[in-house]
Design an enzyme around this catalytic site. Sequence first.
Site, PDB file in Angstrom:
ATOM      1  N   ASP A   1      54.492   4.982  57.483  1.00 34.52           N
ATOM      2  CA  ASP A   1      55.590   4.158  57.979  1.00 34.52           C
ATOM      3  C   ASP A   1      56.744   4.163  56.977  1.00 34.52           C
ATOM      4  O   ASP A   1      56.526   4.351  55.773  1.00 34.52           O
ATOM      5  CB  ASP A   1      55.110   2.717  58.207  1.00 34.52           C
ATOM      6  CG  ASP A   1      54.146   2.616  59.384  1.00 34.52           C
ATOM      7  OD1 ASP A   1      54.219   3.465  60.290  1.00 34.52           O
ATOM      8  OD2 ASP A   1      53.324   1.680  59.388  1.00 34.52           O
TER       9      ASP A   1
ATOM     10  N   TYR B   1      44.274   3.972  50.169  1.00 39.50           N
ATOM     11  CA  TYR B   1      45.520   3.197  50.092  1.00 39.50           C
ATOM     12  C   TYR B   1      45.365   2.042  49.118  1.00 39.50           C
ATOM     13  O   TYR B   1      44.274   1.476  48.986  1.00 39.50           O
ATOM     14  CB  TYR B   1      45.876   2.591  51.457  1.00 39.50           C
ATOM     15  CG  TYR B   1      46.145   3.578  52.557  1.00 39.50           C
ATOM     16  CD1 TYR B   1      47.447   4.016  52.828  1.00 39.50           C
ATOM     17  CD2 TYR B   1      45.118   4.053  53.356  1.00 39.50           C
ATOM     18  CE1 TYR B   1      47.703   4.908  53.853  1.00 39.50           C
ATOM     19  CE2 TYR B   1      45.362   4.957  54.388  1.00 39.50           C
ATOM     20  CZ  TYR B   1      46.653   5.378  54.622  1.00 39.50           C
ATOM     21  OH  TYR B   1      46.913   6.273  55.651  1.00 39.50           O
TER      22      TYR B   1
ATOM     23  N   ASP C   1      53.308  -5.848  59.856  1.00 43.68           N
ATOM     24  CA  ASP C   1      53.858  -5.474  58.558  1.00 43.68           C
ATOM     25  C   ASP C   1      55.253  -6.080  58.443  1.00 43.68           C
ATOM     26  O   ASP C   1      55.628  -6.944  59.247  1.00 43.68           O
ATOM     27  CB  ASP C   1      53.862  -3.952  58.373  1.00 43.68           C
ATOM     28  CG  ASP C   1      54.740  -3.222  59.392  1.00 43.68           C
ATOM     29  OD1 ASP C   1      55.519  -3.875  60.122  1.00 43.68           O
ATOM     30  OD2 ASP C   1      54.663  -1.983  59.453  1.00 43.68           O
TER      31      ASP C   1
ATOM     32  N   ARG D   1      47.760  -1.936  58.593  1.00 44.48           N
ATOM     33  CA  ARG D   1      48.406  -3.205  58.947  1.00 44.48           C
ATOM     34  C   ARG D   1      47.576  -4.005  59.938  1.00 44.48           C
ATOM     35  O   ARG D   1      47.646  -5.235  59.955  1.00 44.48           O
ATOM     36  CB  ARG D   1      49.822  -2.973  59.462  1.00 44.48           C
ATOM     37  CG  ARG D   1      49.986  -1.997  60.547  1.00 44.48           C
ATOM     38  CD  ARG D   1      51.435  -1.478  60.529  1.00 44.48           C
ATOM     39  NE  ARG D   1      51.585  -0.232  61.228  1.00 44.48           N
ATOM     40  CZ  ARG D   1      52.011  -0.122  62.465  1.00 44.48           C
ATOM     41  NH1 ARG D   1      52.296  -1.211  63.146  1.00 44.48           N
ATOM     42  NH2 ARG D   1      52.143   1.047  63.025  1.00 44.48           N
TER      43      ARG D   1
END
Length: 231
Positions: free
Chosen positions: A53, A81, A95, A187
Amino acid sequence: MITKQQNDLSVINFETGAEILIDKPKGLTSFSAVHRVRGAVKVKKVGHAGTLDPEATGLLIICTGKKTKEIYKYQDLDKTYTGIIKLGYTTKSMDAETAIEFKDDCSTVSDLQIEEARKSFLGNITQLPPMYSAIKHNGKALYKYARKGVDVERTLREINISKFDITKVDLPYVHFEIGCSKGTYIRVIAGDFGNKIGCGGYLYELRRTKIGEYSVDDAFSVEEFQQLVKN
């Protein structure tokens, strides 16, 4: 694989094909990162192996020339992540892309609650893809429906969370590291994590550090790569 340890890129035939590690900065789309690499190497066929993103940072594997046919090999690899969940607030996109709304006070959330929530995500779990995603419905990306306030029925997907470590708690912020399978929406984990605790939550910050064995520590910044190719 071309990493930042390789300073001489003049020996690389990007038309024949190359795989490049790029560290995408915040605010740049994955498509824009590909566009910049394409402009630098002057090769028509360039693609990436897994979207980040715009607000997320971290590792992109970008393939050029004939190597674009092998992108699938990297898309199927597990990802790692690091990031931050902000408790007590929610957003429609889960998010920071959409408006932030207060959900509930999280000042009394205990370490035990956080630990119980963390453990519930480990292993094979199901996840509902978010409306704010590029998944197609009748040929149109779901986020286009979401922006018009239309909710589309989605199917649960099975994913695997191999690691979910809480690295720091500084309420309302919960820092984490997650190892997961292809197709995982971090998210959604952030939103579900906040819901399990009971005060809501959204993904405040995200960075992809690994794709399989490949690390962002070995990746070029977009500007570094552009400059090296230019030289």
